[in-house]
Design a protein around this motif. Structure first.
Motif, PDB file in Angstrom:
ATOM      1  N   PRO A 197      26.629  33.499  50.371  1.00  0.00           N
ATOM      2  CA  PRO A 197      27.519  33.625  51.528  1.00  0.00           C
ATOM      3  C   PRO A 197      28.809  34.354  51.171  1.00  0.00           C
ATOM      4  O   PRO A 197      29.343  34.193  50.076  1.00  0.00           O
ATOM      5  CB  PRO A 197      27.796  32.167  51.917  1.00  0.00           C
ATOM      6  N   TYR A 198      29.303  35.147  52.118  1.00  0.00           N
ATOM      7  CA  TYR A 198      30.539  35.890  51.877  1.00  0.00           C
ATOM      8  C   TYR A 198      31.714  34.959  51.581  1.00  0.00           C
ATOM      9  O   TYR A 198      32.610  35.314  50.818  1.00  0.00           O
ATOM     10  CB  TYR A 198      30.867  36.763  53.087  1.00  0.00           C
ATOM     11  N   GLU A 199      31.688  33.769  52.185  1.00  0.00           N
ATOM     12  CA  GLU A 199      32.790  32.827  51.948  1.00  0.00           C
ATOM     13  C   GLU A 199      32.771  32.258  50.533  1.00  0.00           C
ATOM     14  O   GLU A 199      33.721  31.584  50.119  1.00  0.00           O
ATOM     15  CB  GLU A 199      32.792  31.705  52.980  1.00  0.00           C
ATOM     16  N   GLU A 200      31.703  32.543  49.778  1.00  0.00           N
ATOM     17  CA  GLU A 200      31.631  32.129  48.380  1.00  0.00           C
ATOM     18  C   GLU A 200      32.056  33.247  47.430  1.00  0.00           C
ATOM     19  O   GLU A 200      31.846  33.155  46.221  1.00  0.00           O
ATOM     20  CB  GLU A 200      30.209  31.676  48.041  1.00  0.00           C
ATOM     21  N   MET A 201      32.644  34.308  47.986  1.00  0.00           N
ATOM     22  CA  MET A 201      33.099  35.441  47.186  1.00  0.00           C
ATOM     23  C   MET A 201      34.616  35.511  47.161  1.00  0.00           C
ATOM     24  O   MET A 201      35.289  35.110  48.118  1.00  0.00           O
ATOM     25  CB  MET A 201      32.541  36.755  47.751  1.00  0.00           C
ATOM     26  N   LEU A 202      35.154  36.045  46.064  1.00  0.00           N
ATOM     27  CA  LEU A 202      36.579  36.308  45.900  1.00  0.00           C
ATOM     28  C   LEU A 202      36.723  37.764  45.484  1.00  0.00           C
ATOM     29  O   LEU A 202      35.991  38.234  44.611  1.00  0.00           O
ATOM     30  CB  LEU A 202      37.173  35.381  44.845  1.00  0.00           C
ATOM     31  N   PHE A 203      37.671  38.480  46.089  1.00  0.00           N
ATOM     32  CA  PHE A 203      37.773  39.932  45.936  1.00  0.00           C
ATOM     33  C   PHE A 203      39.152  40.332  45.431  1.00  0.00           C
ATOM     34  O   PHE A 203      40.169  39.850  45.941  1.00  0.00           O
ATOM     35  CB  PHE A 203      37.502  40.568  47.307  1.00  0.00           C
ATOM     36  N   PHE A 204      39.186  41.212  44.426  1.00  0.00           N
ATOM     37  CA  PHE A 204      40.443  41.772  43.922  1.00  0.00           C
ATOM     38  C   PHE A 204      40.408  43.292  44.078  1.00  0.00           C
ATOM     39  O   PHE A 204      39.449  43.939  43.645  1.00  0.00           O
ATOM     40  CB  PHE A 204      40.642  41.420  42.445  1.00  0.00           C
ATOM     41  N   ASP A 205      41.466  43.858  44.682  1.00  0.00           N
ATOM     42  CA  ASP A 205      41.517  45.300  44.925  1.00  0.00           C
ATOM     43  C   ASP A 205      42.977  45.734  44.976  1.00  0.00           C
ATOM     44  O   ASP A 205      43.818  45.015  45.520  1.00  0.00           O
ATOM     45  CB  ASP A 205      40.825  45.621  46.247  1.00  0.00           C
ATOM     46  N   ASP A 206      43.277  46.924  44.417  1.00  0.00           N
ATOM     47  CA  ASP A 206      44.673  47.377  44.404  1.00  0.00           C
ATOM     48  C   ASP A 206      45.189  47.709  45.795  1.00  0.00           C
ATOM     49  O   ASP A 206      46.382  47.548  46.079  1.00  0.00           O
ATOM     50  CB  ASP A 206      44.830  48.602  43.494  1.00  0.00           C
ATOM     51  N   CYS A 207      44.330  48.190  46.693  1.00  0.00           N
ATOM     52  CA  CYS A 207      44.729  48.516  48.072  1.00  0.00           C
ATOM     53  C   CYS A 207      45.859  49.536  48.137  1.00  0.00           C
ATOM     54  O   CYS A 207      46.651  49.535  49.094  1.00  0.00           O
ATOM     55  CB  CYS A 207      45.136  47.258  48.846  1.00  0.00           C
ATOM     56  N   ASN A 208      45.966  50.410  47.159  1.00  0.00           N
ATOM     57  CA  ASN A 208      47.035  51.405  47.182  1.00  0.00           C
ATOM     58  C   ASN A 208      46.750  52.547  48.143  1.00  0.00           C
ATOM     59  O   ASN A 208      47.672  53.243  48.567  1.00  0.00           O
ATOM     60  CB  ASN A 208      47.256  51.966  45.766  1.00  0.00           C
ATOM     61  N   TRP A 209      45.489  52.763  48.477  1.00  0.00           N
ATOM     62  CA  TRP A 209      45.126  53.868  49.369  1.00  0.00           C
ATOM     63  C   TRP A 209      44.584  53.375  50.694  1.00  0.00           C
ATOM     64  O   TRP A 209      44.718  54.049  51.717  1.00  0.00           O
ATOM     65  CB  TRP A 209      44.077  54.756  48.692  1.00  0.00           C
ATOM     66  N   SER A 210      43.966  52.256  50.711  1.00  0.00           N
ATOM     67  CA  SER A 210      43.403  51.693  51.937  1.00  0.00           C
ATOM     68  C   SER A 210      43.368  50.179  51.794  1.00  0.00           C
ATOM     69  O   SER A 210      43.222  49.661  50.686  1.00  0.00           O
ATOM     70  CB  SER A 210      41.984  52.228  52.159  1.00  0.00           C
ATOM     71  N   ASP A 211      43.528  49.480  52.908  1.00  0.00           N
ATOM     72  CA  ASP A 211      43.579  48.020  52.858  1.00  0.00           C
ATOM     73  C   ASP A 211      42.164  47.442  52.811  1.00  0.00           C
ATOM     74  O   ASP A 211      41.685  46.855  53.784  1.00  0.00           O
ATOM     75  CB  ASP A 211      44.348  47.476  54.062  1.00  0.00           C
ATOM     76  N   HIS A 212      41.504  47.610  51.674  1.00  0.00           N
ATOM     77  CA  HIS A 212      40.147  47.086  51.531  1.00  0.00           C
ATOM     78  C   HIS A 212      40.119  45.563  51.641  1.00  0.00           C
ATOM     79  O   HIS A 212      39.181  45.002  52.211  1.00  0.00           O
ATOM     80  CB  HIS A 212      39.548  47.520  50.193  1.00  0.00           C
ATOM     81  N   VAL A 213      41.129  44.910  51.115  1.00  0.00           N
ATOM     82  CA  VAL A 213      41.171  43.445  51.172  1.00  0.00           C
ATOM     83  C   VAL A 213      41.194  42.977  52.622  1.00  0.00           C
ATOM     84  O   VAL A 213      40.426  42.090  53.024  1.00  0.00           O
ATOM     85  CB  VAL A 213      42.393  42.901  50.398  1.00  0.00           C
ATOM     86  N   GLY A 214      42.073  43.579  53.434  1.00  0.00           N
ATOM     87  CA  GLY A 214      42.145  43.200  54.843  1.00  0.00           C
ATOM     88  C   GLY A 214      40.874  43.551  55.592  1.00  0.00           C
ATOM     89  O   GLY A 214      40.385  42.777  56.434  1.00  0.00           O
ATOM     90  N   ASP A 215      40.302  44.719  55.291  1.00  0.00           N
ATOM     91  CA  ASP A 215      39.090  45.180  55.964  1.00  0.00           C
ATOM     92  C   ASP A 215      37.917  44.246  55.683  1.00  0.00           C
ATOM     93  O   ASP A 215      37.192  43.837  56.605  1.00  0.00           O
ATOM     94  CB  ASP A 215      38.770  46.595  55.482  1.00  0.00           C
ATOM     95  N   ILE A 216      37.729  43.885  54.421  1.00  0.00           N
ATOM     96  CA  ILE A 216      36.608  43.016  54.052  1.00  0.00           C
ATOM     97  C   ILE A 216      36.818  41.596  54.586  1.00  0.00           C
ATOM     98  O   ILE A 216      35.854  40.924  54.974  1.00  0.00           O
ATOM     99  CB  ILE A 216      36.418  43.010  52.517  1.00  0.00           C
TER     100      ILE A 216
END
Length: 233
Positions: free
Chosen positions: A182-201
């Motif tokens: 499940p996606y709720e069992e994942m944790l994500f790290f991203d620099d997000c300097n070019w696009s807000d991948h953290v917010g998008d995911i």
């Protein structure tokens, strides 16, 4: 290479470890690569990083085991400057891909601390040079005889096929390859300097993410684990 105060990071590590011992842990931790785990970015290189660079595997201990801590581009010449960086070129400097110190320590913690033994590691990168990324993954060691490749269970790199400049495709494939974790069992790290991948995911799948704009630090790593545990309670 980005620098961190090793003493401060070590102190943060000890404090965060003790404060997060009882929290629930993610099943999968997903890392971005460029500007999150390592520097420079792959598109800034003039060629394939194929020459191993040795150094202490523990950046806080000069007496630690020596291993492959970076991958160097053979040629000293490069394309025109990108983002003002000059990692190697006409001035004779070398192009070496190395992990941020905090990222190295976080990865070492994942492989040496039994507490984290059940966590699976994935990478989600929109790299413009996926072959370069894989060369670094295959070559860089985290512990003696243990490369990044050995640690990674799921690897989605690039922008072709089902992968685009968004990371939604990367996460769908990780979800599928993991047998439906499940996606709720994942944790994500991203620099997000070019696009807000953290917010998008997070909006797309509900995955908890942590931004690492200066490269992953131990503080951010432990904060992510603590945030994940808090939301599971």
């Amino acid at each position: 290479m980005g620098k961190e105060g090793s003493t401060a990071e070590t102190t943060s590590s000890s404090a965060s470890t003790s404060s997060s011992r009882c929290v629930d842990l993610p099943t999968i931790i997903v890392f971005d690569l460029d500007d999150c785990l390592w520097t420079p970015e792959m598109h800034e290189l003039s060629g394939m990083p194929s020459i191993p660079v040795e150094g202490p595997l523990d950046p806080t201990d000069d007496g630690s085991t020596i291993g492959i801590v970076g991958m160097k581009v053979p040629s000293s010449r490069r394309r025109g400057g990108v983002r003002g960086f000059d990692w190697g070129g006409n001035d004779g400097t070398e192009e070496v891909v190395e992990l941020y110190p905090g990222a190295r320590m976080a990865l070492r913690e994942l492989v040496t601390n039994p507490k984290y033994g059940g966590i699976r590691i994935a990478v989600a990168s929109t790299s413009l040079e996926p072959a370069y990324s894989r060369a670094c993954i295959n070559g860089i060691e985290i512990a003696e005889g243990l490369t990044l490749r050995d640690m990674i269970s799921y690897s989605q790199i690039g922008r072709s096929g089902k992968l685009t400049s968004r990371k939604t495709g990367h996460f769908r494939l990780i979800h599928e390859e993991s047998g439906g974790v499940p996606y709720e069992e994942m944790l994500f790290f991203d620099d997000c300097n070019w696009s807000d991948h953290v917010g998008d995911i997070n909006r797309e799948f509900g995955v908890l993410g942590v931004r690492t704009p200066q490269g992953l630090t131990l503080t951010e790593f432990y904060r992510g684990l603590e945030m994940f545990g808090s939301q599971k309670r």
